[in-house]
Scaffold this active site. Sequence first.
Site, PDB file in Angstrom:
ATOM      1  NE  ARG A  47      -3.808  -1.616   2.662  1.00 43.47           N
ATOM      2  CZ  ARG A  47      -5.068  -1.362   2.375  1.00 43.47           C
ATOM      3  NH1 ARG A  47      -5.434  -0.189   1.964  1.00 43.47           N
ATOM      4  NH2 ARG A  47      -5.987  -2.309   2.485  1.00 43.47           N
ATOM      5  CE  LYS A 152       3.556 -20.405  11.460  1.00 40.98           C
ATOM      6  NZ  LYS A 152       4.011 -19.229  12.195  1.00 40.98           N
ATOM      7  CG  ASP A 181       7.232 -25.037   8.851  1.00 45.61           C
ATOM      8  OD1 ASP A 181       8.292 -24.586   9.326  1.00 45.61           O
ATOM      9  OD2 ASP A 181       6.334 -25.532   9.549  1.00 45.61           O
ATOM     10  CG  HIS A 182      10.978 -19.991   8.952  1.00 44.82           C
ATOM     11  ND1 HIS A 182       9.827 -19.770   9.662  1.00 44.82           N
ATOM     12  CD2 HIS A 182      11.994 -19.803   9.833  1.00 44.82           C
ATOM     13  CE1 HIS A 182      10.138 -19.459  10.908  1.00 44.82           C
ATOM     14  NE2 HIS A 182      11.454 -19.470  11.046  1.00 44.82           N
ATOM     15  CE  LYS A 186      14.539 -22.072  11.962  1.00 46.58           C
ATOM     16  NZ  LYS A 186      15.081 -21.023  12.795  1.00 46.58           N
ATOM     17  CG  ASP A 239       3.154 -18.262  16.193  1.00 44.74           C
ATOM     18  OD1 ASP A 239       3.056 -17.915  15.006  1.00 44.74           O
ATOM     19  OD2 ASP A 239       4.074 -17.885  16.942  1.00 44.74           O
ATOM     20  CG  HIS A 244       7.668 -23.533  13.077  1.00 45.86           C
ATOM     21  ND1 HIS A 244       7.636 -23.395  11.700  1.00 45.86           N
ATOM     22  CD2 HIS A 244       7.497 -22.276  13.565  1.00 45.86           C
ATOM     23  CE1 HIS A 244       7.454 -22.120  11.387  1.00 45.86           C
ATOM     24  NE2 HIS A 244       7.354 -21.421  12.499  1.00 45.86           N
ATOM     25  CE  LYS A 330       5.853 -15.730  20.119  1.00 41.94           C
ATOM     26  NZ  LYS A 330       6.727 -15.714  18.955  1.00 41.94           N
TER      27      LYS A 330
HETATM   28  C1  BG6 Z   1       7.275 -17.893  13.256  1.00 39.58           C
HETATM   29  C2  BG6 Z   1       6.313 -17.527  14.347  1.00 39.58           C
HETATM   30  O1  BG6 Z   1       6.718 -18.844  12.386  1.00 39.58           O
HETATM   31  O2  BG6 Z   1       8.468 -18.435  13.836  1.00 39.58           O
HETATM   32  C3  BG6 Z   1       6.929 -16.549  15.323  1.00 39.58           C
HETATM   33  O3  BG6 Z   1       5.137 -16.944  13.766  1.00 39.58           O
HETATM   34  C4  BG6 Z   1       8.251 -17.083  15.838  1.00 39.58           C
HETATM   35  O4  BG6 Z   1       6.051 -16.272  16.403  1.00 39.58           O
HETATM   36  C5  BG6 Z   1       9.146 -17.519  14.681  1.00 39.58           C
HETATM   37  O5  BG6 Z   1       8.879 -16.047  16.570  1.00 39.58           O
HETATM   38  C6  BG6 Z   1      10.389 -18.215  15.208  1.00 39.58           C
HETATM   39  O6  BG6 Z   1      11.266 -18.444  14.150  1.00 39.58           O
HETATM   40  P1  BG6 Z   1      12.821 -18.669  14.385  1.00 39.58           P
HETATM   41  O7  BG6 Z   1      13.365 -19.014  13.032  1.00 39.58           O
HETATM   42  O8  BG6 Z   1      13.348 -17.368  14.916  1.00 39.58           O
HETATM   43  O9  BG6 Z   1      12.945 -19.767  15.386  1.00 39.58           O
END
Ligand code: BG6
Length: 492
Positions: A47, A152, A181-182, A186, A239, A244, A330
């Site tokens: 935007r 996600k 899914d990052h 890794k 989350d 993950h 967290k």
């Molecule tokens: C994300 C979550 O998918 O992964 C976040 O939405 C989280 O809440 C993050 O902080 C953690 O990723 P990483 O790679 O820092 O462990």
Amino acid sequence: MANIQPFTFVIFGGTGDLAARKLIPALYNHFIEKNLEVPFSVVGISRKPMTHRQFGEFFIESVKKYSRNQYDEKLFDKMISSFYYISGDLQQDSTYENLTGILNNIEGEQKNRLFYLATTPEYFPIVLENLTHYRILEKGAENPWHRVIIEKPFGSDLATARMLNKRLERLVNQQQMYRIDHYLGKEAVQNFMVLRFANGIFEPLWNNKHIDHIQITVSETVGVGTRGRYYEHAGAVKDMLQNHIIQLLSLIAMEPPVDFDADSISTEKVKVIRSLRLFNDEAIVRGQYEGYTSEKEVHPQSKVETFIAAKLEIHNWRWAGVPMYVRTGKYLKEKKTEVVIQFKNTPYNLYKNNDIDANRLVISVDPKTGFDLQFNVKEPHGANVKIRGVKMNFCHECEFGDNTPEAYERLLMDGIIGDATLFTSWREIEYSWKLAEEVLRVHAGEQPELYQKGAWGPQKADKLLKSEGRKWYHEDIRRNNANPCGDGCIQK
Ligand code: BG6
């Protein structure tokens, strides 16, 4: 390097946090390391009012702040002419008309396109419907190729995920959809399979005859920050656990795939996820850090969990009876992602004066990366045999240096070359939601137990294991067994 064809990379949410922190540095690193030597253009859509030039400057800022390789002005000058920006509303026709205009101007013969949906999920179908309506994205397009990477969360529960999938399936083929899914990108997570399937010594032990239990910890030292609004709908289960943690567990527990292609791997992961069950309703601990309800955009009486620990089971032959303890939260004591394979102890203790700690394989994903195999030796001095734990260590950084590509780099490149192996299939997501819903059903509507920032979550999380004669693996145990040449180091 795989055969890469010229392409255009279109980022929806082009000036957002994800673009700045991850996507732009990932592209830059590929460029500077000469993995991307083909012509490519980047179109950012957001935007925010901005010119093409200003988008280029935003790119520079991101690189300077977040890239693992230093900003190189000369190199960057080569890239800047390929940056385009559209300031637009994703619901308006003009945004897609502008995009068509830009693509007509910049694309040559090969109209390969990679679309990255780094927006909030409600826009996923809207964007794809518009892209297909304007024939910018064509269903089934392989040559030239059109692919879509989706961030996600995929849906907010099983029903919405199913609806979303149905809607998207009408617009693009499953093969064109890359659900990210990052964690799968890794480096250490990619090594899970190598550890298991490129070594002969672990696999014979990788079952309920030799493994007592498995622990997965994904802990963070930060709170929800500016993401209060999102987190109020998510919580730790949606989350982190639904995606993950289940992904990590499925790679650790799956059978060897028949091949390493996306389909073969997903087939095995799905079997694990389908067999995953919550042990019982008591096997869950929900927590909330003190002060969460005062965070920005969080309801003052919020019952959302910022911590979850659970005892899961995999109902199959290999894993029957092996508890899988998982926890994430967290504002915990330490930032780490770690898988602990706790082996069974010796059948009989011959060393009567010693407590023998069972062998353990610790797989560290983040922030350190490596493996520790812990076992027992005799201390050299004294009249009596005194046994203590030591470890064999593989430290990724010591072996390969500290400039390892980030998860998003790997995943972005896979999207460009069309390899979906490290992405999640629809069936994995579907069964993961089933488990997440089972976990959410228990204690739904109840107030989570409060825990202090910097603790390891509520005390009940410790009791979950203690009541069974087990404990969470912690740093202090590692210190006691420290390698004399320093934590995480190998003597050469
Ligand atoms: C994300 C979550 O998918 O992964 C976040 O939405 C989280 O809440 C993050 O902080 C953690 O990723 P990483 O790679 O820092 O462990």
